[in-house]
Enzyme design. Structure first.
Site, PDB file in Angstrom:
ATOM      1  N   TRP A 102      41.586  49.917  35.659  1.00  0.00           N
ATOM      2  CA  TRP A 102      43.033  50.105  35.476  1.00  0.00           C
ATOM      3  C   TRP A 102      43.431  51.545  35.760  1.00  0.00           C
ATOM      4  O   TRP A 102      44.501  51.798  36.323  1.00  0.00           O
ATOM      5  CB  TRP A 102      43.463  49.672  34.081  1.00  0.00           C
ATOM      6  CG  TRP A 102      43.223  48.211  33.841  1.00  0.00           C
ATOM      7  CD1 TRP A 102      42.398  47.651  32.903  1.00  0.00           C
ATOM      8  CD2 TRP A 102      43.793  47.112  34.570  1.00  0.00           C
ATOM      9  NE1 TRP A 102      42.430  46.277  33.011  1.00  0.00           N
ATOM     10  CE2 TRP A 102      43.267  45.930  34.013  1.00  0.00           C
ATOM     11  CE3 TRP A 102      44.684  47.017  35.631  1.00  0.00           C
ATOM     12  CZ2 TRP A 102      43.619  44.656  34.493  1.00  0.00           C
ATOM     13  CZ3 TRP A 102      45.025  45.763  36.114  1.00  0.00           C
ATOM     14  CH2 TRP A 102      44.496  44.600  35.542  1.00  0.00           C
ATOM     15  N   ASP A 169      48.067  54.753  28.988  1.00  0.00           N
ATOM     16  CA  ASP A 169      48.059  53.294  29.076  1.00  0.00           C
ATOM     17  C   ASP A 169      47.341  52.762  27.837  1.00  0.00           C
ATOM     18  O   ASP A 169      46.131  52.889  27.710  1.00  0.00           O
ATOM     19  CB  ASP A 169      47.327  52.872  30.359  1.00  0.00           C
ATOM     20  CG  ASP A 169      47.229  51.354  30.515  1.00  0.00           C
ATOM     21  OD1 ASP A 169      47.629  50.616  29.597  1.00  0.00           O
ATOM     22  OD2 ASP A 169      46.730  50.915  31.579  1.00  0.00           O
ATOM     23  N   LYS A 193      47.994  41.676  25.461  1.00  0.00           N
ATOM     24  CA  LYS A 193      46.722  41.825  24.757  1.00  0.00           C
ATOM     25  C   LYS A 193      46.931  41.881  23.241  1.00  0.00           C
ATOM     26  O   LYS A 193      46.425  41.038  22.530  1.00  0.00           O
ATOM     27  CB  LYS A 193      45.971  43.055  25.258  1.00  0.00           C
ATOM     28  CG  LYS A 193      45.164  42.748  26.516  1.00  0.00           C
ATOM     29  CD  LYS A 193      45.599  43.503  27.705  1.00  0.00           C
ATOM     30  CE  LYS A 193      44.897  43.004  28.965  1.00  0.00           C
ATOM     31  NZ  LYS A 193      45.333  43.754  30.135  1.00  0.00           N
TER      32      LYS A 193
HETATM   33  C1  LIG Z   1      45.516  44.260  31.322  1.00  0.00           C
HETATM   34  C2  LIG Z   1      45.656  45.713  31.561  1.00  0.00           C
HETATM   35  C3  LIG Z   1      46.532  46.215  32.537  1.00  0.00           C
HETATM   36  C4  LIG Z   1      47.328  45.325  33.459  1.00  0.00           C
HETATM   37  O1  LIG Z   1      48.350  44.714  32.783  1.00  0.00           O
HETATM   38  P1  LIG Z   1      49.458  43.846  33.542  1.00  0.00           P
HETATM   39  O2  LIG Z   1      50.473  43.674  32.463  1.00  0.00           O
HETATM   40  O3  LIG Z   1      48.790  42.586  33.982  1.00  0.00           O
HETATM   41  O4  LIG Z   1      49.972  44.621  34.685  1.00  0.00           O
HETATM   42  C5  LIG Z   1      46.650  47.567  32.647  1.00  0.00           C
HETATM   43  N1  LIG Z   1      45.943  48.418  31.871  1.00  0.00           N
HETATM   44  C6  LIG Z   1      45.099  47.967  30.937  1.00  0.00           C
HETATM   45  C7  LIG Z   1      44.343  48.935  30.097  1.00  0.00           C
HETATM   46  C8  LIG Z   1      44.928  46.604  30.753  1.00  0.00           C
HETATM   47  O5  LIG Z   1      44.080  46.141  29.816  1.00  0.00           O
END
Ligand SMILES: *Cc1c(COP(=O)(O)O)cnc(C)c1O
Length: 356
Positions: A102, A169, A193
């Site tokens: 990511w 993030d 998540k």
């Molecule tokens: C799942 C995830 C993403 C991507 O998320 P989307 O909402 O599908 O774009 C980005 N960063 C992390 C750390 C993730 O776990």
């Protein structure tokens, strides 16, 4: 029968959140209308958005500190582009800590806007650790971090101290632990998540870092427009926002982030202790970098895979297969997971050892 769901995302939510969300789809606030068929400008939905934005700041301890909370379309991945669009001027540089898939994806988008410096990378070891020695240019526009690396099972436990704005993030560990969130200038998280269904991302941004690039930004990507529109510049993802609000209420009613962190640490300690004790398993991450959210592990003898898979499936466990870039297994133990589910997995691992 409800499964023990270790899926990495979209993932588990509290059972009462599923029930309340289902109820709202049928009849929202006893209005005779579904949440899905009312105007986002209606009094009932504006109240949802206002509460969701306020509660996000409250849980993070960021009320009245110059931050705005937004619920935006496009998931975390659109944030990868919105961040440099809003923060990185042409001929400027941004610094990225490369700790996984990511983070790599986030840096790739930033290169469309300016220069990207890799502050440090753990790519050399398939991202199985968090680099501690990092080099951040003092003139970089911001430092981008990924607090929890969902795929590789690592998590930042102590955050680098820098003088430039910090963007993080937190998709897979939002609301899972106490931190001094005022050290971050921009926090974002895809909901699916720890927070809600897919389709929305939480963005918490310090307003003072915006509007400095001199660049024209398309409206839907312009954070200042979203702030001005109180997170309703256009029709927001109403169901995802409402369900995220239900989860935030659940976190608050269950002791806030301090209690969530305690529960999460207990679950992770239980599972990691078994991975370390049981000779048939091996953790892919060592020491303090291990994620409290996503535990990644492999079999010491891959020939036993079929037998282990049959055992956990028979125990009503779901979503344990690891990401293809790591292999093996990944147990995602997000906020809503009960310790009983982790205990069920540990019992299966012990049974597997007995039978081997
Ligand atoms: C799942 C995830 C993403 C991507 O998320 P989307 O909402 O599908 O774009 C980005 N960063 C992390 C750390 C993730 O776990």
């Amino acid at each position: 029968m409800k499964k023990h769901n270790f899926s990495s995302g979209p993932s588990i939510l509290p059972q009462e959140v599923f029930e309340q969300a289902a109820e709202a789809v049928l009849d929202f606030n006893n209005s005779g209308l579904s949440l899905l068929e009312i105007s986002h400008r209606s009094k009932d939905f504006v109240a949802v958005m206002d509460e969701a934005r306020a509660l996000a700041l409250e849980l993070l301890g960021l009320e009245n500190k110059g931050y705005q909370a937004l619920f935006l379309h496009g998931g975390a991945s659109l944030q990868f582009a919105m961040i440099p669009y809003n923060l990185l001027g042409a001929n400027q540089k941004a610094s990225y800590l490369e700790t996984g898939t990511w983070a790599v994806a986030a840096a790739k988008e930033a290169r469309l806007f300016g220069e990207v410096e890799i502050a440090a990378s753990s790519k050399d070891a398939n991202f199985n650790y968090i680099p501690k020695e990092i080099g951040v240019s003092p003139d970089a526009s911001y430092l981008h971090l990924t607090s929890n690396n969902t795929i590789f099972g690592t998590q930042i436990q102590s955050f680098p101290e820098v003088t430039i704005p910090v963007v993080c993030d937190m998709s897979s560990d939002i609301f899972s632990r106490e931190l001094d969130f005022s050290k971050f200038d921009y926090i974002y998280a895809g909901a699916q998540k720890n927070m809600g269904p897919a389709g929305v991302a939480l963005v918490v941004v310090k307003e003072s870092i915006l509007g400095k690039t001199g660049r024209e930004i398309p409206s839907m990507l312009d954070l200042q427009k979203h702030i001005k529109g109180e997170s309703m510049y256009n029709t927001p993802p109403c169901f995802a926002v409402y369900t995220s609000l239900l989860t935030m209420r659940w976190i608050k009613n269950n002791g806030g982030l301090a209690a969530a962190e305690k529960r999460n640490r207990e679950k992770a300690a239980l599972l990691y202790a078994e991975i370390d004790r049981n000779p048939l398993f091996k953790s892919t991450v060592q020491g303090e970098d291990r994620s409290v959210m996503n535990a990644t592990f492999v079999l010491t003898d891959e020939r036993l895979q079929e037998r282990f898979d049959a055992l956990w499936k028979a125990a009503n466990i779901s979503g344990l297969t690891g990401h293809r870039s790591v292999g093996g297994y990944r147990a995602s133990m997000y906020n809503a997971m009960k310790i009983e589910s982790v205990q069920t997995l540990v019992d299966v691992m012990k049974e597997f050892e007995k039978q081997a």
